[in-house]
Design a protein around this motif. Structure first.
Motif, mmCIF file in Angstrom:
data_model
loop_
_atom_site.group_PDB
_atom_site.id
_atom_site.type_symbol
_atom_site.label_atom_id
_atom_site.label_comp_id
_atom_site.label_asym_id
_atom_site.label_seq_id
_atom_site.Cartn_x
_atom_site.Cartn_y
_atom_site.Cartn_z
ATOM 1 N N LEU A 210 41.456 45.061 46.959
ATOM 2 C CA LEU A 210 41.341 43.618 47.164
ATOM 3 C C LEU A 210 39.860 43.250 47.127
ATOM 4 C CD1 LEU A 210 43.252 41.408 49.627
ATOM 5 C CD2 LEU A 210 40.769 41.352 49.685
ATOM 6 N N ALA A 212 37.337 39.950 47.954
ATOM 7 C CA ALA A 212 37.307 38.644 48.612
ATOM 8 C C ALA A 212 35.900 38.065 48.549
ATOM 9 C CB ALA A 212 37.748 38.770 50.064
ATOM 10 N N ILE A 219 40.468 34.859 47.557
ATOM 11 C CA ILE A 219 40.779 36.204 47.087
ATOM 12 C C ILE A 219 40.472 36.235 45.602
ATOM 13 C CG2 ILE A 219 42.548 37.965 46.811
ATOM 14 C CD1 ILE A 219 41.768 37.430 49.693
ATOM 15 N N TYR A 221 40.545 38.985 43.615
ATOM 16 C CA TYR A 221 41.399 39.897 42.847
ATOM 17 C C TYR A 221 42.109 40.814 43.833
ATOM 18 C CZ TYR A 221 42.580 43.613 39.480
ATOM 19 O OH TYR A 221 43.228 44.525 38.705
ATOM 20 N N ASP A 222 43.392 41.113 43.587
ATOM 21 C CA ASP A 222 44.081 42.131 44.353
ATOM 22 C C ASP A 222 44.994 42.929 43.426
ATOM 23 O OD1 ASP A 222 46.461 39.838 45.925
ATOM 24 O OD2 ASP A 222 46.319 40.538 43.879
ATOM 25 N N MET A 225 49.339 45.958 45.986
ATOM 26 C CA MET A 225 49.615 45.744 47.404
ATOM 27 C C MET A 225 50.933 46.391 47.819
ATOM 28 S SD MET A 225 47.218 44.039 48.992
ATOM 29 C CE MET A 225 45.963 44.898 48.081
ATOM 30 N N SER A 232 52.240 40.765 49.084
ATOM 31 C CA SER A 232 51.038 40.077 48.614
ATOM 32 C C SER A 232 49.916 40.335 49.601
ATOM 33 C CB SER A 232 51.277 38.576 48.462
ATOM 34 O OG SER A 232 51.477 37.968 49.722
ATOM 35 N N SER A 233 48.690 40.013 49.171
ATOM 36 C CA SER A 233 47.520 40.229 50.020
ATOM 37 C C SER A 233 47.491 39.269 51.209
ATOM 38 C CB SER A 233 46.247 40.065 49.186
ATOM 39 O OG SER A 233 46.211 38.775 48.590
#
Length: 581
Positions: A210, A212, A219, A221-222, A225, A232-233
């Motif tokens: 992730l 941030a 956010i 990019y993630d 997960m 989701s993040s």
């Protein structure tokens, strides 16, 4: 000496075995002392690689943005375009859009995740590279412009539209044009998916990742997960509890013991979080420990076996060679032994044998060579100067010239830097665009040398700029016009270079209105290209013949007192392969 050598076999075996055993014991002790730390080292290295990958990818877009801004700021045609506020007709507008679009598309070349480049001016001029997100909303555009005050390149994050989309990284740079020109900005849109376009799974971790932005709270990019059992993040909650600086923590996420590594990007200031299940770190390390134990044991056994073998064969041949060498003296220059072992000792034997055979004949030559070497070495030291030192020194003079507002000095240094960079390059080919830039810098230097302007015109057919030509194939033609055409002494004199295509061929025409050549003089000049009498044209002709083939070449026409025209016929090349080294 022979008696001393007889004990080398035992000594050799003892030393080799002792070294390997000592190394094994030291390695075991060291391994035990760092066992705990090693559990985390692989994971931290893995996270650092991910952060470095992000930094490198973002830095590549930053470099592209700076390079594009430099091109736009130093192109007089582009400056004129951005200074406009309206057009007199569609043709003028189309030409501006085409020329600006071509530069922007070149800026997007090679950047897979670069979605678009937009250039806007204070007067309302708007140009795009033609990628996705062609038009930027007015309020967002004003927001981007306002971000550039006091910043060289500003960052902005546009959040993803939905769960199937990715966030967008926006790079905004204000262009430094002339004081009379309106302000202008270049805006690059990058799909954040490209920040980890080579996601490294070599470590074998089922990790999640992730990125941030702490300032905006977005956010960026993630990924993966689901490896943490999360959809989701957003289920992670407050990210600050996982760290806010370059550190790692061990905690539980969704009831799973997890190592969370937080790295701060030096390029963007973002926080990169890597989530790795702790059991995978321990399992992978245990497997590595077992493999290394067996490797060390195998190395010890092989070392003992090889020591015995080498001591038996290698040292025996060495002893024979030493005995033969001891028999060689000034009165007996013959090696009384034969070695056929197929190893380095045999090589030494043959080399020594050859040395003995040549020693009498070469004694005087060696003495003479030593004297010559000393002389040449002194001359080399006197003449030696590193081209890169000159290049860096010219860059320094250029910067000093700009600081002192000595623009002619800075421009001259810039031109000479370009000429030196081309001359020092090991490339065989470069593009017509690079050749034209080199010609302009060459003309600039000639103007400074002669203290008088030179009328030089270069025209190239659209689409040929990125085609390839042998490096410095045109420059000798221009130099020939300046040296022999009488251009420097005629205020009305000019040199024109025209580049255009004919089917699968390219015609390069260099023409001047100097003293001109008659038909007889043209024929005579062409005949000199068959030998080295005409060095410049002979060199060009031979290079074309060598690299392009017999169907291509040089032609010369002219009229006495009116003009001289030299035409090169070469193939149209859009790529040159791998011989440019």
């Amino acid at each position: 000496m022979k008696q001393k050598f007889s004990g080398m076999k035992a000594k050799f075996i003892i030393i080799m075995v002792s070294m390997v055993v000592s190394f094994t014991i030291a390695l075991a002790l060291l391994w035990g002392s760092i066992y705990t730390d090693q559990l985390m080292d692989n994971a931290i290295d893995y996270a650092n690689e991910m952060t470095e990958l992000t930094n490198n990818n973002v830095d590549s877009y930053l470099k592209k943005a700076r390079l594009l801004a430099y091109i736009l700021q130093n192109n007089k045609t582009i400056t004129k375009i951005l200074a406009k506020s309206s057009y007199n007709g569609h043709n003028e507008m189309y030409n501006d859009i085409s020329e600006m679009g071509q530069i922007l598309r070149m800026g997007m070349t090679g950047a897979e995740y670069l979605e678009n480049i937009v250039v806007v001016s204070e007067n309302g001029m708007y140009f795009t590279g033609g990628g996705s997100s062609v038009k930027i909303a007015g309020d967002k555009l004003e927001h981007y412009k306002n971000m550039t005050d006091g910043e060289e390149i500003s960052f902005s994050i546009d959040p993803a539209a939905d769960k199937y989309d990715y966030s967008k990284l926006i790079l905004i740079k204000k262009l430094k044009l002339s004081e009379q020109s309106p302000r202008a900005w270049t805006i690059m849109t990058v799909n954040c998916k490209g920040l980890y376009k080579k996601y490294n799974t070599a470590a074998g971790y089922s990790s999640a990742m992730l990125i941030a932005d702490p300032e905006s709270g977005e956010i960026v990019y993630d990924k993966d997960m689901e490896n943490l059992g999360l959809s989701s993040s957003s289920e992670l909650g407050d990210l600050s509890k996982y760290g806010t600086d370059n550190s790692y923590k061990i905690g539980r996420i969704n009831h799973v013991k997890t190592v969370v590594i937080c790295n701060i990007s030096e390029v963007t200031g973002w926080r990169n979080y890597i989530f790795i299940p702790y059991r995978e770190i321990a399992d992978s390390y245990d497997n590595l420990l077992s493999v290394q134990f067996f490797i060390i044991a195998a190395v010890v056994v092989l070392t003992i076996i090889l020591s015995l073998s080498l001591a038996k064969h290698f040292l025996k041949n060495m002893s024979t060679l030493i005995t033969g060498i001891e028999q060689v003296d000034a009165d007996h220059l013959t090696l009384e032994c034969t070695i056929d072992s197929g190893d380095e000792v045999e090589l030494l034997y043959h080399k020594f044998e050859q040395m003995i055979e040549r020693i009498n004949q070469q004694m005087e030559a060696i003495k003479k060579n030593e004297r010559d070497k000393r002389k040449l070495g002194l001359k080399a030291l006197q003449a030696q100067i590193n081209p890169h030192f000159l290049y860096n020194s010219l860059n320094t003079i250029k910067i000093m010239g700009k600081m002192q507002e000595a623009n002619p000095v800075a421009d001259a240094c810039d031109a000479l830097i370009c000429i030196m960079r081309t001359n020092m390059s090991k490339k065989t080919y470069h593009t017509f665009q690079e050749e034209i830039e080199y010609l302009n810098k060459y003309i600039c230097m000639k103007e400074y040398q002669s203290a008088s302007p030179i009328k030089f015109i270069c025209k190239i057919e659209d689409g040929l700029e990125n085609c390839y030509i042998l490096k410095m194939l045109i420059q000798p033609l221009v130099e020939n016009s300046l040296k022999h055409g009488g251009i420097m002494n005629d205020p009305r004199g000019y040199i024109t270079v025209m580049i255009y295509s004919e089917g699968d061929k390219v015609q390069v025409v260099c023409e001047d209105n100097g003293i001109g050549l008659s038909e007889e003089e043209s024929s005579e000049l062409l005949s000199t290209m068959k030998d080295s009498a005409g060095i410049g044209l002979f060199n060009i002709s031979q290079r074309i013949l060598l690299h392009y083939g017999e169907e291509y070449g040089v032609s010369i026409t002219g009229e006495k007192g009116i003009y001289t025209r030299i035409t090169l016929r070469i193939p149209r090349l859009t790529e040159v392969g791998g011989e440019d080294d």
